[in-house]
Every structure is written in C-alpha cells, then in structure tokens.
Design a protein around this motif. Structure first.
Motif, PDB file in Angstrom:
ATOM      1  N   ALA A  47     -11.846  -4.159   7.658  1.00 19.90           N
ATOM      2  CA  ALA A  47     -12.557  -3.084   6.960  1.00 19.90           C
ATOM      3  C   ALA A  47     -12.338  -1.738   7.651  1.00 19.90           C
ATOM      4  O   ALA A  47     -12.103  -0.721   6.996  1.00 19.90           O
ATOM      5  N   VAL A  48     -12.389  -1.739   8.970  1.00 24.76           N
ATOM      6  CA  VAL A  48     -12.173  -0.496   9.724  1.00 24.76           C
ATOM      7  C   VAL A  48     -10.735  -0.006   9.524  1.00 24.76           C
ATOM      8  O   VAL A  48     -10.498   1.174   9.262  1.00 24.76           O
ATOM      9  N   ALA A  49      -9.777  -0.911   9.623  1.00 25.77           N
ATOM     10  CA  ALA A  49      -8.363  -0.531   9.491  1.00 25.77           C
ATOM     11  C   ALA A  49      -8.060   0.009   8.103  1.00 25.77           C
ATOM     12  O   ALA A  49      -7.349   1.010   7.960  1.00 25.77           O
ATOM     13  N   THR A  50      -8.591  -0.626   7.064  1.00 21.36           N
ATOM     14  CA  THR A  50      -8.299  -0.170   5.708  1.00 21.36           C
ATOM     15  C   THR A  50      -9.010   1.138   5.378  1.00 21.36           C
ATOM     16  O   THR A  50      -8.577   1.871   4.492  1.00 21.36           O
ATOM     17  N   ALA A  51     -10.067   1.453   6.099  1.00 20.45           N
ATOM     18  CA  ALA A  51     -10.808   2.692   5.851  1.00 20.45           C
ATOM     19  C   ALA A  51     -10.311   3.868   6.693  1.00 20.45           C
ATOM     20  O   ALA A  51     -10.706   5.002   6.462  1.00 20.45           O
ATOM     21  N   THR A  52      -9.454   3.611   7.666  1.00 21.31           N
ATOM     22  CA  THR A  52      -8.959   4.658   8.546  1.00 21.31           C
ATOM     23  C   THR A  52      -7.796   5.380   7.875  1.00 21.31           C
ATOM     24  O   THR A  52      -6.778   4.776   7.551  1.00 21.31           O
ATOM     25  N   ARG A  53      -7.951   6.674   7.677  1.00 25.31           N
ATOM     26  CA  ARG A  53      -6.980   7.459   6.901  1.00 25.31           C
ATOM     27  C   ARG A  53      -5.582   7.517   7.512  1.00 25.31           C
ATOM     28  O   ARG A  53      -4.601   7.595   6.785  1.00 25.31           O
ATOM     29  N   VAL A  73      -9.254 -10.499  17.465  1.00 28.42           N
ATOM     30  CA  VAL A  73     -10.472 -11.078  16.913  1.00 28.42           C
ATOM     31  C   VAL A  73     -10.477 -12.581  17.148  1.00 28.42           C
ATOM     32  O   VAL A  73      -9.431 -13.196  17.325  1.00 28.42           O
ATOM     33  N   LYS A  74     -11.663 -13.155  17.139  1.00 32.61           N
ATOM     34  CA  LYS A  74     -11.784 -14.590  17.377  1.00 32.61           C
ATOM     35  C   LYS A  74     -12.527 -15.320  16.266  1.00 32.61           C
ATOM     36  O   LYS A  74     -12.615 -16.534  16.290  1.00 32.61           O
ATOM     37  N   SER A  75     -13.062 -14.591  15.298  1.00 36.17           N
ATOM     38  CA  SER A  75     -13.826 -15.233  14.226  1.00 36.17           C
ATOM     39  C   SER A  75     -13.562 -14.526  12.904  1.00 36.17           C
ATOM     40  O   SER A  75     -13.029 -13.410  12.872  1.00 36.17           O
ATOM     41  N   ALA A  76     -13.969 -15.170  11.827  1.00 31.76           N
ATOM     42  CA  ALA A  76     -13.817 -14.559  10.508  1.00 31.76           C
ATOM     43  C   ALA A  76     -14.632 -13.276  10.417  1.00 31.76           C
ATOM     44  O   ALA A  76     -14.177 -12.285   9.838  1.00 31.76           O
ATOM     45  N   GLY A  77     -15.805 -13.266  10.996  1.00 29.61           N
ATOM     46  CA  GLY A  77     -16.637 -12.067  10.970  1.00 29.61           C
ATOM     47  C   GLY A  77     -15.978 -10.896  11.681  1.00 29.61           C
ATOM     48  O   GLY A  77     -15.976  -9.773  11.170  1.00 29.61           O
ATOM     49  N   GLU A  78     -15.416 -11.151  12.857  1.00 27.65           N
ATOM     50  CA  GLU A  78     -14.715 -10.101  13.590  1.00 27.65           C
ATOM     51  C   GLU A  78     -13.476  -9.641  12.826  1.00 27.65           C
ATOM     52  O   GLU A  78     -13.157  -8.449  12.793  1.00 27.65           O
ATOM     53  N   ALA A  79     -12.771 -10.585  12.200  1.00 21.73           N
ATOM     54  CA  ALA A  79     -11.581 -10.244  11.417  1.00 21.73           C
ATOM     55  C   ALA A  79     -11.960  -9.382  10.222  1.00 21.73           C
ATOM     56  O   ALA A  79     -11.297  -8.389   9.923  1.00 21.73           O
ATOM     57  N   ARG A  80     -13.030  -9.755   9.550  1.00 19.83           N
ATOM     58  CA  ARG A  80     -13.506  -8.996   8.390  1.00 19.83           C
ATOM     59  C   ARG A  80     -13.862  -7.561   8.784  1.00 19.83           C
ATOM     60  O   ARG A  80     -13.493  -6.607   8.111  1.00 19.83           O
ATOM     61  N   GLU A  81     -14.559  -7.418   9.912  1.00 24.40           N
ATOM     62  CA  GLU A  81     -14.957  -6.095  10.402  1.00 24.40           C
ATOM     63  C   GLU A  81     -13.734  -5.257  10.780  1.00 24.40           C
ATOM     64  O   GLU A  81     -13.618  -4.090  10.393  1.00 24.40           O
TER      65      GLU A  81
END
Length: 93
Positions: free
Chosen positions: A28-34, A17-25
C-alpha cells in the motif's frame, strides 16, 4: 531480506516483510508513493497478498509491479514470462 539488501547496495529502497499484514502495508505504501515507478516483490511475498497484487496489476497502470524469484528460486507453479507472453499474444518467443 536478501533481495532488499542487494537492492539497497545498488541505491534502491526496499522493505523486508514476514507476514501477509506486513506485505499488505508495504504494498500500500509503495503503490501510494508518487516517485515509485517499479515495485519489485518476490513471488512468495506476492503469493501472501495475491488478491491485492492482481487487483492492482489489472486495474492500475502505474507503478509497474514485477514479481521476481527469491533466493530459493522460482515457485514451481508460476508460469514463465515466455509462457505468459505466449498466452497473451499467441506466439512463442
């Protein structure tokens, strides 16, 4: 990008990632992946979204979130693991 490439060579999935927005996204994906058990992120990326990372660490137990230094080395203001353990349990290891 260096860490993501290195982990990909070991067969692990990652996202640069290169920005806070990309990091946030990505967070979120990583924490939601079972099937994700550990999230490794470099300290500089974690700094971009510090509030989200700390909220997750303190309020969720799984997956485990670990911050690692990037290719430039550890951040000067970050405490070492041994310092954190000493603060948490009161003994030096």
């Amino acid at each position: 990008e260096d860490a993501v490439l290195g982990f990909r060579l070991a067969g692990l999935e990652g996202r640069a990632v290169k920005s806070a927005g990309e990091a946030r996204e990505a967070f979120a994906v990583a924490t939601a992946t079972r099937d994700v058990g550990i999230i490794l992120m470099n300290e500089r990326t974690a700094r971009l979204i510090r509030e989200e990372v700390e909220d997750y660490i303190f309020n969720s137990g799984f997956p485990l979130v670990l911050e690692i230094p990037d290719s430039r080395g550890p951040l000067p203001d970050r405490k070492s693991i041994s310092d954190l353990i000493k603060e948490a349990v009161g003994i030096s290891i």
